[in-house]
Design a protein around this motif. Structure first.
Motif, PDB file in Angstrom:
ATOM      1  N   LEU A  56       0.844  -1.193   0.000  1.00 13.83           N
ATOM      2  CA  LEU A  56       0.000   0.000   0.000  1.00 13.83           C
ATOM      3  C   LEU A  56       0.878   1.242   0.000  1.00 13.83           C
ATOM      4  CD1 LEU A  56      -1.739  -2.364   1.276  1.00 13.83           C
ATOM      5  CD2 LEU A  56      -3.001  -0.584   2.478  1.00 13.83           C
ATOM      6  N   ASP A  57       0.613   2.199  -0.922  1.00 11.72           N
ATOM      7  CA  ASP A  57       1.386   3.429  -1.029  1.00 11.72           C
ATOM      8  C   ASP A  57       0.429   4.606  -0.854  1.00 11.72           C
ATOM      9  OD1 ASP A  57       2.779   5.723  -1.948  1.00 11.72           O
ATOM     10  OD2 ASP A  57       4.117   4.462  -3.137  1.00 11.72           O
ATOM     11  N   GLU A  58       0.546   5.287   0.293  1.00 22.14           N
ATOM     12  CA  GLU A  58      -0.381   6.367   0.608  1.00 22.14           C
ATOM     13  C   GLU A  58      -0.215   7.554  -0.326  1.00 22.14           C
ATOM     14  OE1 GLU A  58      -2.000   8.650   4.632  1.00 22.14           O
ATOM     15  OE2 GLU A  58       0.118   8.046   4.519  1.00 22.14           O
ATOM     16  N   ALA A  59       1.017   7.937  -0.647  1.00 21.10           N
ATOM     17  CA  ALA A  59       1.261   9.097  -1.499  1.00 21.10           C
ATOM     18  C   ALA A  59       0.720   8.875  -2.905  1.00 21.10           C
ATOM     19  CB  ALA A  59       2.746   9.414  -1.535  1.00 21.10           C
ATOM     20  N   ALA A  60       0.880   7.658  -3.434  1.00 16.27           N
ATOM     21  CA  ALA A  60       0.413   7.343  -4.795  1.00 16.27           C
ATOM     22  C   ALA A  60      -1.048   6.935  -4.822  1.00 16.27           C
ATOM     23  CB  ALA A  60       1.275   6.231  -5.389  1.00 16.27           C
ATOM     24  N   ASN A  61      -1.640   6.702  -3.627  1.00 15.53           N
ATOM     25  CA  ASN A  61      -3.022   6.219  -3.528  1.00 15.53           C
ATOM     26  C   ASN A  61      -3.213   4.919  -4.305  1.00 15.53           C
ATOM     27  OD1 ASN A  61      -5.739   6.249  -2.710  1.00 15.53           O
ATOM     28  ND2 ASN A  61      -6.376   7.299  -4.589  1.00 15.53           N
ATOM     29  N   MET A  62      -2.235   4.026  -4.228  1.00 16.05           N
ATOM     30  CA  MET A  62      -2.278   2.778  -4.985  1.00 16.05           C
ATOM     31  C   MET A  62      -1.967   1.590  -4.068  1.00 16.05           C
ATOM     32  SD  MET A  62      -3.092   3.710  -8.038  1.00 16.05           S
ATOM     33  CE  MET A  62      -2.750   2.246  -9.021  1.00 16.05           C
ATOM     34  N   VAL A  63      -2.486   0.414  -4.471  1.00 17.39           N
ATOM     35  CA  VAL A  63      -2.178  -0.840  -3.794  1.00 17.39           C
ATOM     36  C   VAL A  63      -1.810  -1.874  -4.839  1.00 17.39           C
ATOM     37  CG1 VAL A  63      -4.637  -1.456  -3.756  1.00 17.39           C
ATOM     38  CG2 VAL A  63      -3.043  -2.670  -2.283  1.00 17.39           C
ATOM     39  N   ASN A  64      -0.739  -2.591  -4.628  1.00 16.47           N
ATOM     40  CA  ASN A  64      -0.366  -3.736  -5.450  1.00 16.47           C
ATOM     41  C   ASN A  64      -0.866  -4.998  -4.764  1.00 16.47           C
ATOM     42  OD1 ASN A  64       0.852  -2.096  -7.261  1.00 16.47           O
ATOM     43  ND2 ASN A  64       2.947  -2.860  -6.954  1.00 16.47           N
ATOM     44  N   ILE A  65      -1.556  -5.834  -5.538  1.00 14.18           N
ATOM     45  CA  ILE A  65      -2.115  -7.090  -5.015  1.00 14.18           C
ATOM     46  C   ILE A  65      -1.447  -8.244  -5.744  1.00 14.18           C
ATOM     47  CG2 ILE A  65      -4.221  -8.440  -4.651  1.00 14.18           C
ATOM     48  CD1 ILE A  65      -5.793  -5.793  -4.986  1.00 14.18           C
ATOM     49  N   THR A  66      -0.819  -9.146  -5.009  1.00 15.65           N
ATOM     50  CA  THR A  66      -0.183 -10.315  -5.601  1.00 15.65           C
ATOM     51  C   THR A  66      -0.899 -11.556  -5.114  1.00 15.65           C
ATOM     52  OG1 THR A  66       1.953  -9.183  -5.666  1.00 15.65           O
ATOM     53  CG2 THR A  66       1.975 -11.580  -5.896  1.00 15.65           C
ATOM     54  N   LEU A  67      -1.384 -12.362  -6.066  1.00 14.65           N
ATOM     55  CA  LEU A  67      -2.088 -13.603  -5.748  1.00 14.65           C
ATOM     56  C   LEU A  67      -1.340 -14.778  -6.365  1.00 14.65           C
ATOM     57  CD1 LEU A  67      -5.781 -12.537  -6.564  1.00 14.65           C
ATOM     58  CD2 LEU A  67      -4.695 -12.623  -4.333  1.00 14.65           C
ATOM     59  N   SER A  68      -1.203 -15.848  -5.600  1.00 13.00           N
ATOM     60  CA  SER A  68      -0.573 -17.068  -6.107  1.00 13.00           C
ATOM     61  C   SER A  68      -1.430 -18.259  -5.741  1.00 13.00           C
ATOM     62  CB  SER A  68       0.836 -17.249  -5.521  1.00 13.00           C
ATOM     63  OG  SER A  68       1.678 -16.181  -5.904  1.00 13.00           O
ATOM     64  N   GLY A  69      -1.616 -19.183  -6.690  1.00 11.25           N
ATOM     65  CA  GLY A  69      -2.406 -20.380  -6.444  1.00 11.25           C
ATOM     66  C   GLY A  69      -2.103 -21.447  -7.475  1.00 11.25           C
ATOM     67  N   PRO A  70      -2.741 -22.584  -7.374  1.00 10.73           N
ATOM     68  CA  PRO A  70      -2.446 -23.705  -8.281  1.00 10.73           C
ATOM     69  C   PRO A  70      -2.838 -23.383  -9.723  1.00 10.73           C
ATOM     70  CG  PRO A  70      -4.350 -24.191  -6.925  1.00 10.73           C
ATOM     71  CD  PRO A  70      -3.769 -22.928  -6.384  1.00 10.73           C
ATOM     72  N   VAL A  71      -2.000 -23.776 -10.654  1.00  7.62           N
ATOM     73  CA  VAL A  71      -2.266 -23.544 -12.062  1.00  7.62           C
ATOM     74  C   VAL A  71      -3.308 -24.550 -12.565  1.00  7.62           C
ATOM     75  CG1 VAL A  71      -0.500 -25.101 -12.995  1.00  7.62           C
ATOM     76  CG2 VAL A  71      -1.115 -23.058 -14.279  1.00  7.62           C
ATOM     77  N   GLY A  72      -4.133 -24.116 -13.541  1.00 10.40           N
ATOM     78  CA  GLY A  72      -5.089 -25.018 -14.165  1.00 10.40           C
ATOM     79  C   GLY A  72      -6.460 -25.036 -13.532  1.00 10.40           C
ATOM     80  N   VAL A  73      -6.609 -24.489 -12.322  1.00  8.76           N
ATOM     81  CA  VAL A  73      -7.908 -24.404 -11.660  1.00  8.76           C
ATOM     82  C   VAL A  73      -8.078 -22.974 -11.156  1.00  8.76           C
ATOM     83  CG1 VAL A  73      -7.946 -26.837 -10.948  1.00  8.76           C
ATOM     84  CG2 VAL A  73      -6.949 -25.116  -9.422  1.00  8.76           C
ATOM     85  N   TRP A  74      -9.335 -22.603 -10.926  1.00  4.57           N
ATOM     86  CA  TRP A  74      -9.557 -21.255 -10.418  1.00  4.57           C
ATOM     87  C   TRP A  74      -9.228 -21.153  -8.933  1.00  4.57           C
ATOM     88  CZ3 TRP A  74     -12.718 -19.901  -6.429  1.00  4.57           C
ATOM     89  CH2 TRP A  74     -13.730 -20.801  -6.047  1.00  4.57           C
ATOM     90  N   PHE A  75      -8.817 -19.977  -8.510  1.00  2.00           N
ATOM     91  CA  PHE A  75      -8.612 -19.682  -7.089  1.00  2.00           C
ATOM     92  C   PHE A  75      -8.951 -18.224  -6.851  1.00  2.00           C
ATOM     93  CE2 PHE A  75      -4.503 -19.089  -9.154  1.00  2.00           C
ATOM     94  CZ  PHE A  75      -4.065 -17.858  -8.689  1.00  2.00           C
ATOM     95  N   GLY A  76      -9.250 -17.883  -5.626  1.00  2.00           N
ATOM     96  CA  GLY A  76      -9.634 -16.517  -5.344  1.00  2.00           C
ATOM     97  C   GLY A  76      -9.440 -16.128  -3.895  1.00  2.00           C
ATOM     98  N   VAL A  77      -9.550 -14.807  -3.655  1.00  5.12           N
ATOM     99  CA  VAL A  77      -9.383 -14.243  -2.312  1.00  5.12           C
ATOM    100  C   VAL A  77     -10.520 -13.265  -2.054  1.00  5.12           C
ATOM    101  CG1 VAL A  77      -7.982 -12.762  -0.842  1.00  5.12           C
ATOM    102  CG2 VAL A  77      -6.885 -14.478  -2.271  1.00  5.12           C
TER     103      VAL A  77
END
Length: 883
Positions: free
Chosen positions: A463-484
């Motif tokens: 989270l970067d307050e000055a830029a008002n931005m958030v980077n989201i990194t998601l990792s999960g098994p390939v070939g099937v859906w995953f979510g958060v």
């Protein structure tokens, strides 16, 4: 006159000479006449009830027995189980293989003088309470740890869960295990205050039974209150206050100065209170901590715990040599490791590799064909074929080294903080009180990052307050859906979620309650999508907060340091019903500043049972000690909880005894050999010792099933969950007659009369299991337990009918001087408690009431509140027969 040590002879015990006299036919009471609370009014042709123990039907015998010596100095407490004393040889031989019916007892505390045996005034040595056992040849006296507030082993009701108490139980090699008679029996009724003038005998045909009695052991709690300045040199001289700690409640002058403040166990400055473990330490990146950490030692511990939550870039897979485990057959490890796949692994190697790389993993357990990662590190035995655990014995590869220092710094916030660098995590306790650096860095410039994992899905945020931005990194098994799903612990809360399908496409959703919910317009931009080692990693970016009037999206808060999230993994490529799901928590820390480390929120009032009281023996020849606080006062029943059967007014009144932070006096500050003066008053403790013994006289007959009915013990305390309470001083200007403090409580009979029946147990606990088909019991003897000089009355009611069962009103002594001879138990300010006794109306007693197992009882305890009092009690102690 001949000293009693010469008359009785010396039996060598562990503490020197102890004494027991032979059996004799009973004559007049040792302590004179007594009163009871509920005797019937005399009627023509009916004799009033006799409190002379010798008047029990058929006549009785008695024997006297004495403890080893008690030796105390002024303000010192004596509270310990004393060495066992052998019963008179003629008694042991006569009752070997037979049952003694104990019909009553009397008590005294005596000293051996050149003029013979002399009673020690209660103004010299105050009896707070006592418990004692007559032990048979097939019993053993031992200490056990209490498991709960209702533990039946707490026969005195003065101990707390986790503390050890003395009990007498049948020996493992009991020579008569099928006997229906107790192998020992306990006496703990009507004790405390002026215990010597409280009646302790039973009407015929009732008695306590013990088979093959051979010894006696007593655990008195005594407080030395004898002023050593000469003003109380001889029995009968008026009470004169000795030194008190700097904070005290008792009057030192005037007509009310007839009792010692020490008998109420004041917490002196020798006592240090600790609330015990607080909630988990928390991180703060918003100005300052809501609950600051005050010491460097606390900071080091708390900062180390938070450092374990700091996420670092993944390291290469460790070599087996860097990932050691020790195997333990037939054991399991408690709790799943945070973020571990719930399905586990089918082979050991990947399970251990995962565990080695996760700071929250303590080892691996194999059960039913599956290897699962566990948080626990202590192998626990369990009977299950093939159960094996491996405890991690190395250093986790996903953690940075933690260092800690303390000092003064103008570049860090005041107090406790963490600073994260590429090579380590630095904990620091800043003693500078004027530091102006805010937690997390300056507002408008804060940058936070963190990562977590749950159910095979990993989440990282930056989270970067000055830029008002958030980077989201998601990792999960390939070939099937995953979510958060963000800021949620279940789908029912309908959170904002990001889903990655089996081909890497990203979609955003407002989830429903166990439903897919609605698809949202894209708010994220794809930065990268990579696949390696069967894992797909997606990096996204978006604004911290969106103009979302329907609240479908999640707004990321720059001041948030802990974020719960849910994860799910599907069985196919397209978003549908999940195959597995999990819950995790992501910890966020400042990247361009220091994260403040805050203390956990203090517990609410009355929830400090895990606290401690530490005693300092500074200036004396004693030893330091720490005891658990343990008190957990029972509150009022919720009106909607129909199953609630126990309630008390203690919490509603916020009685100081209920919380270690407000605890100012009582048993917790009054353990064996403690001194009750402050540390800087140690020089006021004279070397002169008070030396005396406790004396008991037991009245008995040989048991005859045609003449005797066995009594069972029961007890209950109005101050439920604490065993004692404070009496606050009445408001200034209150008329003396209105200075009355009241507590109340309710309980169902089955709450204190339940559990298995052990006919050989010395506790003789009242329980329906001892009589098949039993519907309840009838009380035969009931004595209150409260303390001078505040106790006014104790009342027990049948709450279902409103009937008064028993009312104990103490009788107070009135002699300020010359309380000797026949008046020796009549010291001003000290009380006796006439018990309620039931029996045959022809004996001058009311018939006992029937109390069913589901009867609700209510109690009312009143005290004089002209002065403040601590350690007051409101305990009912009785015996009854099963019906």
């Amino acid at each position: 006159m001949t000293p009693f040590s010469t008359m009785l002879g010396c039996i060598v015990g562990l503490s020197g000479c102890v004494f027991a006299g032979p059996a004799r036919p009973a004559g007049p009471n040792m302590n004179g006449d007594y009163t009871i609370a509920n005797a019937l009014k005399p009627e023509p042709g009916v004799k009033p009830f006799s409190t002379q123990s010798a008047d029990y039907d058929g006549g009785v015998e008695y024997f006297d027995i004495y403890t080893p010596e008690i030796r105390t100095k002024y303000s010192q407490v004596w509270w310990t189980m004393m060495d066992s004393v052998a019963l008179p040889a003629d008694i042991v031989a006569r009752f070997d293989g037979k049952v003694m019916a104990v019909t009553g007892m009397e008590a005294d505390q005596v000293m051996d003088t050149p003029d013979g045996e002399v009673s020690v005034p209660i103004t010299w040595a105050y009896n707070h309470h006592y418990g004692q056992y007559l032990n048979g040849k097939d019993s053993v006296l031992e200490q056990v740890e209490l498991q709960s507030f209702n533990d039946r082993n707490d026969f005195m009701g003065h101990a707390l869960p986790g503390e050890k108490v003395w009990i007498s139980r049948p020996r493992d090699n009991d020579t008569n295990p099928t006997s229906p008679f107790p192998a020992s029996t306990v006496f703990a009724t009507g004790n405390g205050g002026e215990f010597r003038k409280s009646f302790h005998s039973y009407p015929a045909p009732y008695a306590q039974l013990v088979e093959s009695p051979v010894s006696w052991a007593m655990q008195p709690m005594q407080i030395d209150t004898k002023n050593r300045d000469g003003s109380m040199a001889h029995p009968g001289m008026p009470f004169s206050p000795g030194p008190y700690p700097h904070v005290y409640n008792a009057p030192r002058t005037g007509p009310d100065a007839v009792y010692s403040d020490l008998l109420e166990c004041p917490c002196t400055d020798r006592i240090t209170r600790s609330v015990g473990p607080l909630g988990a330490p928390t991180a703060c990146v918003d100005k300052s901590c809501p609950h600051a950490i005050s010491t460097a030692a606390e900071c080091a511990t708390a900062a180390s715990k938070l450092a374990n939550l700091v996420a670092v870039p993944p390291a290469p897979a460790p070599s087996p040599a860097a990932c050691p485990f020790t195997a333990h057959n037939g054991t399991f490890l408690a709790a799943f490791a945070p973020g571990a796949p719930a399905a586990g692994w089918t082979t050991l190697a990947p399970a251990q590799a995962w565990c080695c790389a996760q700071a929250g993993c303590g080892g691996v357990t194999f059960q039913n064909g599956t290897y699962t990662a566990r948080a626990g590190t202590t192998p626990k035995p369990y009977r299950l074929d093939g159960l094996v655990s491996w405890v991690f014995a190395g250093t986790h590869t996903d953690s940075l080294p933690f260092t800690f220092a303390t000092g003064t710094s103008g570049a860090l916030p005041t107090g406790c903080s963490l600073t994260i660098t590429p090579v380590n995590i630095q904990g620091f306790f800043n003693t500078a009180t004027t530091a102006s650096v805010p937690c997390g860095g300056h507002v408008g410039e804060r940058v936070l990052s963190g990562a977590g994992a749950a159910g095979g899905v990993q989440l990282a945020l930056a989270l970067d307050e000055a830029a008002n931005m958030v980077n989201i990194t998601l990792s999960g098994p390939v070939g099937v859906w995953f979510g958060v799903g963000f800021d949620a612990v279940e789908m029912a809360s309908a959170p904002y979620a990001v889903v990655v399908d089996g081909t890497g496409n990203v979609s955003e959703h407002k989830l429903g309650n166990h439903a897919p919910g609605i698809v949202l317009q894209p708010s994220v931009a794809l930065v990268s999508s990579t696949v390696a080692g069967g894992v797909r990693t997606i990096v996204l970016t978006r604004k911290l907060k969106l103009a979302d009037y329907e609240s479908n999206y999640y707004d990321f808060d720059i001041t948030l340091t802990s974020l719960p999230f849910i994860t799910a993994v599907g069985s196919g490529s397209v978003f549908a019903y999940h195959k597995s799901h999990a819950v995790g928590t992501l910890a966020l820390f400042a990247k361009n500043g220091a994260t403040c480390v805050c203390a956990g929120a203090p517990p609410p009032f009355g929830q400090t049972a895990s606290g401690t009281l530490s005693y300092s023996a500074e200036g004396t020849n004693g030893t330091n000690a720490t005891v658990g606080f343990g008190k957990h006062c029972v509150g009022a029943c919720d009106p909607n909880d129909k199953a609630c059967t126990k309630s008390s007014s203690m919490l509603a009144q916020k009685n100081p005894t209920c919380d270690v932070r407000t605890y100012v006096g009582g048993l917790g500050c009054c353990h064996h050999l403690y001194f009750l003066l402050d540390k800087n008053q140690s020089h006021l403790i004279p070397d002169e010792e008070l030396v005396y013994r406790m004396k008991m006289r037991f009245y008995f007959q040989e048991y005859d099933p045609a003449k005797h009915l066995q009594l069972y013990r029961w007890h209950w305390q109005t101050a439920m969950g604490s065993g004692e309470y404070d009496v606050p001083k009445c408001a200034p200007g209150t008329p003396p007659a209105e200075c009355i403090h009241t507590i109340t409580a309710k309980i169902q009979v089955s709450d204190f009369a339940s559990g298995p029946c052990n006919t050989r147990s010395g506790l003789n606990v009242l329980t329906p299991e001892c009589k098949p088909g039993s519907i309840g019991f009838k009380p035969i003897f009931l004595g209150g337990h409260c303390h001078a000089p505040t106790c006014l009355s104790m009342e027990l009611f049948n709450a279902d009918t409103g009937e008064l069962i028993c009312r104990n009103v103490p009788t107070f002594g009135n002699r300020t001087a010359n309380a000797t001879g026949v008046h020796r138990f009549d010291e001003s300010g000290y009380l006796a408690l006439p018990p309620c006794v039931w029996g045959d109306p022809a004996q001058g007693l009311p018939a006992p009431p029937l109390l069913l197992w589901n009867t609700t009882l209510s109690a009312v305890k009143k005290c004089n509140s002209t002065y403040s009092h601590t350690g007051e009690m409101a305990r009912w102690q009785g015996h009854g027969v099963l019906v």
